[in-house]
Design a protein around this motif. Structure first.
Motif, PDB file in Angstrom:
ATOM      1  N   ARG A  33       0.830  -1.206   0.000  1.00  0.00           N
ATOM      2  CA  ARG A  33       0.000   0.000   0.000  1.00  0.00           C
ATOM      3  C   ARG A  33       0.863   1.254   0.000  1.00  0.00           C
ATOM      4  O   ARG A  33       0.545   2.242  -0.667  1.00  0.00           O
ATOM      5  CB  ARG A  33      -0.946  -0.011   1.205  1.00  0.00           C
ATOM      6  CG  ARG A  33      -2.117  -0.965   1.062  1.00  0.00           C
ATOM      7  CD  ARG A  33      -3.136  -0.792   2.176  1.00  0.00           C
ATOM      8  NE  ARG A  33      -2.648  -1.294   3.449  1.00  0.00           N
ATOM      9  CZ  ARG A  33      -2.764  -2.554   3.849  1.00  0.00           C
ATOM     10  NH1 ARG A  33      -3.347  -3.442   3.066  1.00  0.00           N
ATOM     11  NH2 ARG A  33      -2.306  -2.938   5.023  1.00  0.00           N
ATOM     12  N   ARG A  36       2.205   1.829  -3.489  1.00  0.00           N
ATOM     13  CA  ARG A  36       1.215   2.425  -4.384  1.00  0.00           C
ATOM     14  C   ARG A  36       1.004   3.902  -4.079  1.00  0.00           C
ATOM     15  O   ARG A  36       0.601   4.677  -4.958  1.00  0.00           O
ATOM     16  CB  ARG A  36      -0.123   1.693  -4.270  1.00  0.00           C
ATOM     17  CG  ARG A  36      -0.089   0.276  -4.794  1.00  0.00           C
ATOM     18  CD  ARG A  36      -1.478  -0.371  -4.730  1.00  0.00           C
ATOM     19  NE  ARG A  36      -2.408   0.243  -5.676  1.00  0.00           N
ATOM     20  CZ  ARG A  36      -3.481   0.932  -5.343  1.00  0.00           C
ATOM     21  NH1 ARG A  36      -3.779   1.139  -4.067  1.00  0.00           N
ATOM     22  NH2 ARG A  36      -4.281   1.437  -6.264  1.00  0.00           N
ATOM     23  N   GLU A  74      -6.396  -2.678  -2.776  1.00  0.00           N
ATOM     24  CA  GLU A  74      -5.175  -2.490  -3.560  1.00  0.00           C
ATOM     25  C   GLU A  74      -4.745  -3.755  -4.301  1.00  0.00           C
ATOM     26  O   GLU A  74      -4.016  -3.700  -5.293  1.00  0.00           O
ATOM     27  CB  GLU A  74      -4.033  -1.996  -2.667  1.00  0.00           C
ATOM     28  CG  GLU A  74      -3.442  -3.029  -1.707  1.00  0.00           C
ATOM     29  CD  GLU A  74      -4.278  -3.230  -0.460  1.00  0.00           C
ATOM     30  OE1 GLU A  74      -3.935  -4.137   0.325  1.00  0.00           O
ATOM     31  OE2 GLU A  74      -5.251  -2.485  -0.270  1.00  0.00           O
ATOM     32  N   ASP A  77      -4.944  -4.100  -8.077  1.00  0.00           N
ATOM     33  CA  ASP A  77      -3.997  -3.392  -8.939  1.00  0.00           C
ATOM     34  C   ASP A  77      -2.891  -4.355  -9.347  1.00  0.00           C
ATOM     35  O   ASP A  77      -1.805  -4.371  -8.767  1.00  0.00           O
ATOM     36  CB  ASP A  77      -3.439  -2.182  -8.194  1.00  0.00           C
ATOM     37  CG  ASP A  77      -2.436  -1.387  -9.022  1.00  0.00           C
ATOM     38  OD1 ASP A  77      -2.279  -1.688 -10.227  1.00  0.00           O
ATOM     39  OD2 ASP A  77      -1.798  -0.482  -8.447  1.00  0.00           O
ATOM     40  N   GLU A 408      -7.338   5.822   2.057  1.00  0.00           N
ATOM     41  CA  GLU A 408      -5.900   5.991   1.947  1.00  0.00           C
ATOM     42  C   GLU A 408      -5.214   6.126   3.307  1.00  0.00           C
ATOM     43  O   GLU A 408      -4.012   6.290   3.383  1.00  0.00           O
ATOM     44  CB  GLU A 408      -5.585   7.240   1.102  1.00  0.00           C
ATOM     45  CG  GLU A 408      -6.133   7.167  -0.321  1.00  0.00           C
ATOM     46  CD  GLU A 408      -5.442   6.106  -1.152  1.00  0.00           C
ATOM     47  OE1 GLU A 408      -4.283   5.763  -0.834  1.00  0.00           O
ATOM     48  OE2 GLU A 408      -6.060   5.608  -2.099  1.00  0.00           O
TER      49      GLU A 408
END
Length: 484
Positions: A33, A36, A74, A77, A408
């Motif tokens: 995370r 990213r 996530e 992705d 986030e």
């Protein structure tokens, strides 16, 4: 949406125990995370180190599978995951021998930030620390991260600190407590020290009492052997709850720096009064419709280890004299909930009569689930019919207040690991803090062992033993309801 972040330097992070449960469930998915979000500069690397006989490709596949199993949104992705996996390397290593150390010395670079995460049993800390130096891998700028337990009493905590100090300076040692990485825990300091509204009221003139509750719905299944030697006091109170207590009660530091904050936390621990036996309630969950008893989980039919503990604590200083702090934690409780509750005093004089006069302001800080806080205030109930007062919350749930940005918000582990890379020790325990906490805790444990104290049984899925409720009732107070 990408979070606004503070840049970090290029780093090599070595995770000893890199194939373990913690690494697969928390550390590596969390680092993905951060990758990213742009917090892993180009050229940064993560190196797993463990006994498992894997090569680089095998380890990369293991972590890809771990992210797929334990990651959140996530993990969808795939392109980002492929790029993250390329940052991973692996070394099969013998913590107590020579195997793998020469290869690790070749891989770890000297011209970037070095961090070594000891996600292993404390008995291996000394071996790892020694070999990092004898193989010329670590240097004076290296950082090590160590997981709890930090000993099981004062004597073992001192020995552990001395072992680490043989090879690393205190400024290089990061004792991680994931509770301190939670967004709401850090917001506690922001609420206290960043708002004129609260800090003037944060004392015995206005606060009636404070509650700290950490309730879990899970039992000790799978961890029975460890937990039966630990219990709730060693596993939860001595570290997690103690740290929360310190952040609630500490004086304002001169600045928001690592040593300044930890100096004030240490003062709180040293000011804690001994706890009288009648102010401690130990419990153990019994069998119920949804699962076995603690003794069945621990595979010890004669165990007197506590899975629940509640206690009344007092802090001997000017700010908190006369204000009780009630701590409570347990397993197999009715709901999963971690909450700090600040209950303010009654008005000195109320102009209202009867039930309308009995209202209190309560600040609730939720650590999990649904991180956030609310302040209970008294208002007039809308509509005709006279002055009817009701209590309503001013709610700040992060998911609601921040909207899409709430997704986030970093997990506790990923936040703390990034702090290690930045060299920020503010949210990590110092060696003298750990020893001071054990110095207060040891007499309590020794006391109930000397009295042959037997924990009270409580129904799985309840709020704990009735004795814990009675302890509060004797003081004319009651626990906040545990709710998810």
């Amino acid at each position: 949406m990408v979070s606004r972040v503070i840049p970090v330097e290029t780093f090599d992070l070595v995770i000893f125990g890199g194939t373990g449960d913690l690494a697969r469930r928390k550390i590596l998915p969390g680092l993905f995370r951060r990758f990213r979000s742009g917090q892993m500069p180009e050229g940064s690397r993560i190196i797993g180190a463990a006994r498992s006989d894997l090569d680089q490709a095998g380890y990369r596949q293991m972590i890809a599978d771990a992210v797929a199993e334990f990651g959140g949104e996530e993990k969808k992705d795939s392109k980002g995951l492929d790029a993250f996996i390329e940052t991973l390397d692996y070394v099969a290593i013998d913590a107590k021998g020579d195997g793998g150390w020469a290869k690790l010395a070749e891989i770890v670079r000297k011209d970037v930030v070095q961090a070594f995460y000891f996600s292993v049993a404390p008995s291996l800390f000394g071996d790892l620390a020694e070999r990092l130096h004898t193989n010329n891998i670590a240097n004076e700028q290296s950082r090590i991260v160590v997981e709890k337990p930090f000993g099981r009493d004062l004597e073992t905590a001192r020995a552990l600190n001395e072992t680490l100090a043989t090879h690393f300076d205190e400024s290089q040692i990061y004792r991680i407590d994931h509770y301190l990485g939670k967004e709401t825990v850090q917001n506690l300091m922001a609420v206290r020290f960043g708002n004129m509204l609260f800090e003037p009221l944060w004392n015995n003139h206005y606060v009636d009492h404070i509650q700290v509750t950490v309730a879990e719905t899970v039992g000790v299944g799978g961890r029975g052997a460890y937990y039966d030697k630990s219990g709730a006091m060693r596993d939860m109170v001595q570290n997690h709850l103690m740290q929360l207590l310190c952040l609630i009660a500490m004086e304002p530091p001169s600045q928001f720096g690592a040593d300044e904050v930890r100096d004030e936390k240490l003062k709180v621990i040293r000011a804690l009064q001994p706890v009288e036996p009648h102010h401690i309630v130990r419990g153990q969950y019994d069998a119920g419709p949804n699962g076995p008893s603690y003794r069945e989980d621990a595979e010890n039919a004669r165990s007197f280890t506590e899975s629940f503990i509640a206690m009344k604590c007092e802090i001997a200083n000017w700010r908190w004299a006369g204000v009780p702090f009630y701590l409570r934690t347990g397993k197999r409780m009715k709901a999963r909930s971690s909450e700090i509750t600040v209950v303010f005093k009654d008005l000195g004089h109320s102009i209202f009569e009867g039930d309308e006069a009995r209202h209190r302001n309560i600040l609730s800080i939720r650590l999990q689930p649904n991180e956030g806080m609310d302040l209970q205030v008294t208002i007039k109930e809308p509509g005709p019919g006279g002055m009817r007062l009701i209590d309503v919350p001013l709610d700040m749930t992060f998911a609601d207040a921040l909207g899409p940005d709430a997704e986030e918000v970093p997990d506790a582990y990923e936040r703390l690991i990034m702090d290690v890379i930045r060299g920020n020790q503010t949210l990590f325990m110092r060696g003298d803090e750990v020893e001071a906490a054990w110095r207060w805790t040891d007499p309590l444990i020794n006391g109930w062992e000397a009295r042959n104290d037997v924990p009270k049984l409580y129904d799985a899925g309840s709020a704990g033993p009735e004795d814990a409720l009675a302890m509060m009732h004797r003081d004319g107070r009651r626990w906040r309801e545990i709710k998810a």
